[in-house]
Design an enzyme around this catalytic site. Sequence first.
Site, mmCIF file in Angstrom:
data_model
loop_
_atom_site.group_PDB
_atom_site.id
_atom_site.type_symbol
_atom_site.label_atom_id
_atom_site.label_comp_id
_atom_site.label_asym_id
_atom_site.label_seq_id
_atom_site.Cartn_x
_atom_site.Cartn_y
_atom_site.Cartn_z
ATOM 1 N N ASP A 98 0.814 -1.205 0.000
ATOM 2 C CA ASP A 98 0.000 0.000 0.000
ATOM 3 C C ASP A 98 0.854 1.263 0.000
ATOM 4 O O ASP A 98 0.640 2.178 -0.788
ATOM 5 C CB ASP A 98 -0.980 0.001 1.197
ATOM 6 C CG ASP A 98 -0.314 -0.355 2.528
ATOM 7 O OD1 ASP A 98 0.933 -0.487 2.578
ATOM 8 O OD2 ASP A 98 -1.037 -0.506 3.524
ATOM 9 N N ASP A 101 6.913 3.899 3.446
ATOM 10 C CA ASP A 101 7.097 4.966 4.433
ATOM 11 C C ASP A 101 8.549 4.968 4.908
ATOM 12 O O ASP A 101 9.415 5.550 4.251
ATOM 13 C CB ASP A 101 6.096 4.758 5.570
ATOM 14 C CG ASP A 101 6.146 5.850 6.625
ATOM 15 O OD1 ASP A 101 6.682 6.931 6.331
ATOM 16 O OD2 ASP A 101 5.661 5.623 7.750
HETATM 17 P P1 IMP Z 1 7.568 0.948 6.283
HETATM 18 O O1 IMP Z 1 7.846 1.538 4.933
HETATM 19 O O2 IMP Z 1 8.439 -0.187 6.664
HETATM 20 O O3 IMP Z 1 7.487 2.033 7.340
HETATM 21 O O4 IMP Z 1 6.158 0.256 6.311
HETATM 22 C C1 IMP Z 1 5.103 0.720 5.620
HETATM 23 C C2 IMP Z 1 3.897 0.182 6.313
HETATM 24 O O5 IMP Z 1 3.549 1.076 7.411
HETATM 25 C C3 IMP Z 1 2.729 0.215 5.378
HETATM 26 O O6 IMP Z 1 2.591 -1.010 4.698
HETATM 27 C C4 IMP Z 1 1.587 0.510 6.296
HETATM 28 O O7 IMP Z 1 1.098 -0.669 6.856
HETATM 29 C C5 IMP Z 1 2.188 1.357 7.408
HETATM 30 N N1 IMP Z 1 1.996 2.806 7.143
HETATM 31 C C6 IMP Z 1 2.919 3.734 6.860
HETATM 32 N N2 IMP Z 1 2.376 4.952 6.682
HETATM 33 C C7 IMP Z 1 1.035 4.791 6.841
HETATM 34 C C8 IMP Z 1 -0.097 5.690 6.765
HETATM 35 O O8 IMP Z 1 -0.004 6.881 6.492
HETATM 36 N N3 IMP Z 1 -1.313 5.131 7.007
HETATM 37 C C9 IMP Z 1 -1.481 3.811 7.296
HETATM 38 N N4 IMP Z 1 -0.457 2.941 7.370
HETATM 39 C C10 IMP Z 1 0.797 3.424 7.144
HETATM 40 MG MG MG Z 2 1.254 -2.712 5.462
#
Ligand code: IMP
Ligand code: MG
Length: 178
Positions: A98, A101
């Site tokens: 999705d 981040d």
């Molecule tokens: P990261 O890139 O390892 O931080 O992980 C990303 C995951 O964090 C995504 O798959 C989401 O599950 C969650 N995430 C990051 N930002 C958001 C947001 O704005 N809304 C909801 N979930 C988020």
């Molecule tokens: Mg996720």
Amino acid sequence: MIKDIKKVSLSEERIEQIVKRLGEQITKDYKDKEPIFIGLLKGCNPFMMDLLKHIDLYCSLDYMDVSSYVGTSSSGNVTIHHDVKTEIVGKDIILVDDILDTGRTLDAVVKLLRARGAGSVKLCVLLDKPEGRKVPITADYIGDLVPNEFVVGYGLDYNEKYRNLPYIGVLKEEVYSK
Ligand code: IMP
Ligand code: MG
């Protein structure tokens, strides 16, 4: 549920356009290949299904459910709750999530799949939040960029809620203080 949304970031129409564009691009790039789409649960759900409708290729699907943690292992720091069942050695993988981040989760999964012998691994994310990045990783297919604010809907949750919203939006502040 809808009453909790302060602002719509991506409308249903905008999401449809994005998903069509990404699907057509992947179809072009993978011509004559048979990629495996691996979705990261649970956030990939609506995006993965809509994207696949625009993929004109022989392909297969699988899913992983992982959580990442901070560490130093080169094969990724990830706890696997559900693993792929498909043989991936030498295969072309497209990881679908999705939102990108901090990058920790996808970075760890990419390393893991490479260590397991995948032929190629590319990333496809609906949203990219570049300001949130903690590890250097870029996606190969990006739907849209979002600022550093928390978004929900179309797979994205807040405490497991709002995944079923058909668009992506920002929650009212009062929802967090409930
Ligand atoms: P990261 O890139 O390892 O931080 O992980 C990303 C995951 O964090 C995504 O798959 C989401 O599950 C969650 N995430 C990051 N930002 C958001 C947001 O704005 N809304 C909801 N979930 C988020
Ligand atoms: Mg996720």
